[in-house]
Motif scaffolding. Structure first.
Motif, PDB file in Angstrom:
ATOM      1  N   PRO A   1       0.827  -1.207   0.000  1.00  0.00           N
ATOM      2  CA  PRO A   1       0.000   0.000   0.000  1.00  0.00           C
ATOM      3  C   PRO A   1       0.865   1.261   0.000  1.00  0.00           C
ATOM      4  N   ALA A   2       0.386   2.264  -0.708  1.00  0.00           N
ATOM      5  CA  ALA A   2       1.103   3.534  -0.751  1.00  0.00           C
ATOM      6  C   ALA A   2       0.775   4.338   0.502  1.00  0.00           C
ATOM      7  N   THR A   3       1.768   5.024   0.987  1.00  0.00           N
ATOM      8  CA  THR A   3       1.548   5.850   2.171  1.00  0.00           C
ATOM      9  C   THR A   3       0.803   7.121   1.762  1.00  0.00           C
ATOM     10  N   LEU A   4       0.277   7.811   2.746  1.00  0.00           N
ATOM     11  CA  LEU A   4      -0.457   9.045   2.484  1.00  0.00           C
ATOM     12  C   LEU A   4       0.438  10.074   1.810  1.00  0.00           C
ATOM     13  N   SER A   5       1.677  10.187   2.232  1.00  0.00           N
ATOM     14  CA  SER A   5       2.576  11.174   1.633  1.00  0.00           C
ATOM     15  C   SER A   5       2.897  10.817   0.177  1.00  0.00           C
ATOM     16  N   GLN A   6       2.994   9.542  -0.148  1.00  0.00           N
ATOM     17  CA  GLN A   6       3.224   9.134  -1.531  1.00  0.00           C
ATOM     18  C   GLN A   6       2.022   9.464  -2.402  1.00  0.00           C
TER      19      GLN A   6
END
Length: 61
Positions: free
Chosen positions: A13-18
Motif C-alpha cells: 500500500p502507498a503511504t499518504l505522503s506518496q
C-alpha cells in the motif's frame, strides 16, 4: 503432475505522503498543460484547445 501457471504478486500500500505527492504532481502537470494550451500564441494549439472545450460543451467565452 499438474503445471501451475498462476503468478502471485504482493501489493504494497502507498503511504499518504506518496499518494499526496502523486496527486500534487498530476495537478501541476495538468494545470501546466491547460495553461500552455489556453494561452499559447501558437494558433493551432490554441484552436485545438478551444475546439475541444466546445465539443465537451464547456463554456469558454
Amino acid at each position: 503432475m499438474p503445471i501451475s501457471t498462476a503468478k502471485h504478486s504482493i501489493a504494497t500500500p502507498a503511504t499518504l505522503s506518496q499518494r499526496l505527492m502523486v496527486a500534487i504532481g498530476a495537478s501541476v502537470l495538468g494545470l501546466s498543460l491547460v495553461y500552455f494550451a489556453g494561452f499559447s500564441h501558437i494558433e493551432a494549439v490554441h484552436n485545438a484547445a478551444h475546439d475541444t472545450r466546445h465539443s465537451a460543451a464547456f463554456p469558454c467565452h
